[in-house]
Write a protein that holds these residues in place. Sequence first.
Motif, PDB file in Angstrom:
ATOM      1  N   ALA A   2       1.486   7.206  -6.366  1.00  0.00           N
ATOM      2  CA  ALA A   2       0.408   8.176  -6.568  1.00  0.00           C
ATOM      3  C   ALA A   2       0.865   9.572  -6.213  1.00  0.00           C
ATOM      4  CB  ALA A   2      -0.802   7.783  -5.720  1.00  0.00           C
ATOM      5  N   ILE A   3       1.723   9.690  -5.196  1.00  0.00           N
ATOM      6  CA  ILE A   3       2.171  11.021  -4.764  1.00  0.00           C
ATOM      7  C   ILE A   3       3.246  11.552  -5.705  1.00  0.00           C
ATOM      8  CG2 ILE A   3       3.355  12.269  -2.918  1.00  0.00           C
ATOM      9  CD1 ILE A   3       1.982  10.285  -0.952  1.00  0.00           C
TER      10      ILE A   3
ATOM     11  N   ALA B 276       0.956   4.137  -2.730  1.00  0.00           N
ATOM     12  CA  ALA B 276       0.764   5.528  -2.319  1.00  0.00           C
ATOM     13  C   ALA B 276       1.916   6.394  -2.793  1.00  0.00           C
ATOM     14  CB  ALA B 276       0.637   5.604  -0.780  1.00  0.00           C
TER      15      ALA B 276
ATOM     16  N   ARG C  88     -14.482   7.922   1.414  1.00  0.00           N
ATOM     17  CA  ARG C  88     -14.510   8.958   0.385  1.00  0.00           C
ATOM     18  C   ARG C  88     -15.935   9.488   0.220  1.00  0.00           C
ATOM     19  NH1 ARG C  88      -9.890   7.876  -4.004  1.00  0.00           N
ATOM     20  NH2 ARG C  88     -11.169   9.192  -5.356  1.00  0.00           N
TER      21      ARG C  88
ATOM     22  N   GLY D 242      -2.528   3.157  -3.798  1.00  0.00           N
ATOM     23  CA  GLY D 242      -2.331   4.355  -4.585  1.00  0.00           C
ATOM     24  C   GLY D 242      -3.628   5.041  -4.935  1.00  0.00           C
TER      25      GLY D 242
ATOM     26  N   ARG E 130      -5.191   7.471  -2.737  1.00  0.00           N
ATOM     27  CA  ARG E 130      -4.596   8.807  -2.677  1.00  0.00           C
ATOM     28  C   ARG E 130      -5.075   9.693  -3.820  1.00  0.00           C
ATOM     29  NH1 ARG E 130      -0.916  10.299   1.464  1.00  0.00           N
ATOM     30  NH2 ARG E 130      -0.401   8.371   2.529  1.00  0.00           N
TER      31      ARG E 130
ATOM     32  N   PRO F 216       1.037  11.403 -10.082  1.00  0.00           N
ATOM     33  CA  PRO F 216      -0.354  10.932 -10.053  1.00  0.00           C
ATOM     34  C   PRO F 216      -0.853  10.404 -11.392  1.00  0.00           C
ATOM     35  CG  PRO F 216      -0.139  13.059  -8.940  1.00  0.00           C
ATOM     36  CD  PRO F 216       1.167  12.776  -9.576  1.00  0.00           C
TER      37      PRO F 216
ATOM     38  N   LYS G 126       0.846  -1.202   0.000  1.00  0.00           N
ATOM     39  CA  LYS G 126       0.000   0.000   0.000  1.00  0.00           C
ATOM     40  C   LYS G 126       0.873   1.240   0.000  1.00  0.00           C
ATOM     41  CE  LYS G 126      -2.523  -1.257   3.526  1.00  0.00           C
ATOM     42  NZ  LYS G 126      -3.559  -1.298   4.602  1.00  0.00           N
TER      43      LYS G 126
END
Lengths: 595, 454
Positions: free
Chosen positions: A514-515, A511, A587, A552, A555, A518, A507
């Motif tokens: 993704a950071i 993440a 979310r 990801g 995020r 993106p 995970k």
Amino acid sequence: MGPAAPPPGGGDSPHRPPHQAPAGAGAPAEPDEFAAQLLGETAAGRAASQVVYAFARAARSVVLYDAGNQAVRGFLGELRTQLERFLGTFGPLSLAVAPWQIRHGREVVYAEHDRERSLSLRLYRDGIRRVTLGTEVSWDELAQLLGIVSLRFKGIRQQEDDIVTMMWSAAFDHIQIDAVEGFEVDDDEVGAVEGAAGLFRARSAIQTAILDAPYSFPYPMPAREGEGPVQLRPLPPEVLARIAAEDDERFLPRECVVLARELAAALTWTADRPEPAEALPLLAEMRDYLANRHELAALVEVAAGFDRVLPPELAERRDAFREACVDVKVLRQALALPVGEGQEPPAPVVTLAGLLTATHLQTLLEMLATGEAHADHPSFRALLDGAAAGRAGLVREHIGRGPAPVAIELLRLLQRTGPAEAVEVAVGLVGRAGHAVQLEALRLLRTAAYNAHVGRALVGALEDGNEDVRCEALQQLVHHREQRAFNRIAERLQRLPVGVASERELKASGAALAILAPGEALALFREWVHPGGVLGRVKPQHPPLLWAAAGGLARLPGSEPEALLERLTRQGGEELRAYCAMILAKRREAAGAKP
Amino acid sequence: MSDALGRAQEWLASTLERALAEQDREFTKRVREEATALAGCFNGLLRMARTHSLDNLAFEAPTAELAHRLAALIQLVGPIHLLTVEDQVYVNDLRIRFETLVEQAFSLGEELHRHNIGGVSFNAPLSRSQAHDLVRLLTAPPAAQRPRTTLQRALVAAGMKSIELHPVVRFKVTDSEALAASADLRDLCREIALVLAEAFGNVATSRLPEPLKARRVVVRLIDLLDDAPGATHVWQLEPLLPDFAHHTVMVTNLALMLGRSVALSRTALADLGVAAMFHDLGFCLGPDGPMVSFDRHARAGLGVLLRQRGFHRAKVRRLLAVLTHHRDFDGETGPPPLYSRIIHIADDFDILTRPRARAVGPAEALARMAAYAGRAYDAALLQGFVNALGAYPPGTKLRLNDGRAVISVSAVRGPATFDRPLCRPVGGSGGAPVELSTLAPVQSILPGTGGVTE
């Protein structure tokens, strides 16, 4: 002396002294060593013999035992008992000393022909011919006499005193010593003396020059003008007490401080300067004396004072002088000092920390490695920091030598005393050292200035065998927004077999992607969750990639990530589905809460 | 009882610890080894000469060894004194043990005693041929009359002036009675001079002086002061001493008098006395032999004295005294240490009064120094000095009301005698000194200084 106690063992028969073997020690000398051999024909003679043998045993006991040992105490007790008995029964004890015998009156009360054991030979050789103990002799006087004689049994060769001068200094009130005072000429060849010059014969050239030197007194007259009163004024007791205090041995530490300063100043003289190497032994002697008496403050003052005055041209020898003043015993004493309120190291420790050398650093590092000292002790930390200042290289050498806890402490030390070097070392440790050390190195790099060097190390750590290391590296790469790590992270994920990385790491990796990027990450996640093409539909999905995608996607904002998360709630294992459902729920909750 | 025993144990432990710290094991071991080798070599040579002709080539190696051993030991400690006393053999106070039965059976002492010799001092190295000649002379039949004197002359004739032969001696036993007779003073002065000459000579050749030898002498000086009210003997020593020793011995005695006046312990007095005996050793280190300049003397000795190994209270105080004995009490570096302050007073007093141009009389010297109490001198110590010497220190010349001139010959003998010293007429023929109070009142102090025998 107090009333006589009954002798140990009872009766007047010869007996073994009431001694015990030193605790924990090996077997002492054979008991025959101290088997009493009483001599004497009369009651007084035998009693005198008891005393003399007891004295001999006690004096010789220090050869075999430490003075504080129970065995020595036993011998002392026996001596006191025997002496009290004699003095109480027969009055003063007067003993004549011959090389191999001691006599009381006409009776031989002690005989020993073994040179090592013989009390009489030792006394005789040192000039003693008669010893008389008065009835009022105190135990303290006798103990003093015993101490003096014990030195001879110990074979200590003194330079300042001999047995005669020591006995003179003791100024016994109730012990009379008749001693040799020089020699008497025993022949008739000595002629009339012709004044002072006739007393002296030809000697070495230098002594001849001295003895025959004509009268010459070139001393300049002190400039003393005027006159003051010359009257009898007895000195008040407090003045005499002040002078006596300066004479007392307790003042000696202060004198050592003064002498050290004078010595350092002497090394600055342009003429008659002593050799610097000549100062070292004296400094070491003062160090040992002060350390033995736990006079650490004075010792530190000796070292600091000397250091302060040492001339610049001797700078390259400064370490030698510092090491003469401070050794491992001194360091241990410094560490034993109580720490102040607020956990501040005591003042002598702070001063000492500024005087330490590479050798001291080695010692402190060894103390750390063996567990003798602990880095969280304020004094040890102060000493270590002081010794390590400017010696990052030496600290660095030790990092790889000891166990992990030591290496970690050294890394922290390096961070305090040599930050730039610490970063370099940390970079070098990442990917090479054990995981605990790597973690410490990574923690150090958190606060370091980021550069390509650090980045490469972090990326390299992604392949480490320890998950904590990998996660920490990931975290830092993300923190520093190292986009160049994106592909490495992605590649690694794609080749990871199942079961190697935990969900936490997967995970976190997702993440990170993704950071860092993106858009690229979303494309990857799309492919992993919902592969395109015929092959993509038939090929089984790779759980690690699903978990990474889930981490990801959590995020990434937007509808597509949400749709992919939805998809994941219907594929993959139960835990993955639950995780994605949880993310979606959060979310939606957050979206619903927005106005 | 247990506390007393514990105290005794503590005393034993501290005595041993202090003595161990004082040792210079390395040096002592070397000296012992060299001394034993020298005595053994000497012994062996004399024994060999009993049964072999000295012309035999076999003597070459052992005589060379004797010369070599002697040179090595002299280099280490300075003059070597080999002494045989009542079947014991000493080399510089170290008792030599002969291990083998053969060595023990041959008595070195007996061999030397044939020539009425009790000991031999070697003040300089010998060549191999000189060593050979020495053995030849020692193994020759002794002269019928005055054998030692004859042999000494023979040694001088053979170029061996540095060897001194000593009479046969035996240990002397005394009790604590005072050595008041002049014969004993002469003996003491000889010993002092030899000790000082050896100390100064050692320093001049970069060897250590021996504090123990000085201490033995100092102890006798202290005993004399204890037993001689007014310390009249102090001023009688100089005619019995060689010139070089006058100042040192006077400063030593004055320092001891001051030390007693302020009630220093016996141990401290002995340490102080040794420091005073050595305070001017630095003079001996001139580039071509003695003497360095006055300005340098306090420093010049330090390098040699630093070589003494082993920690001892006396050594620390002695080093400080040598370095700082000319510093003023109120100097920039603060008050000097105790012994330095004492020696400073004693030193200056003797410098002011020692006979030469511009010297002043003892009473005037005291008055001048008193003006600097608290400045150049520790006021309390100076007062102690005044209390010990009195209003008219020995050597003070006084004019009495009846016109006579007398000279003081004693320091203070008791609390009531501060201004009543024992006196002799100036230029008088002798006789016992009388107390000043029995004479006419003092009219004035006469200028100048003079010895007490004037």
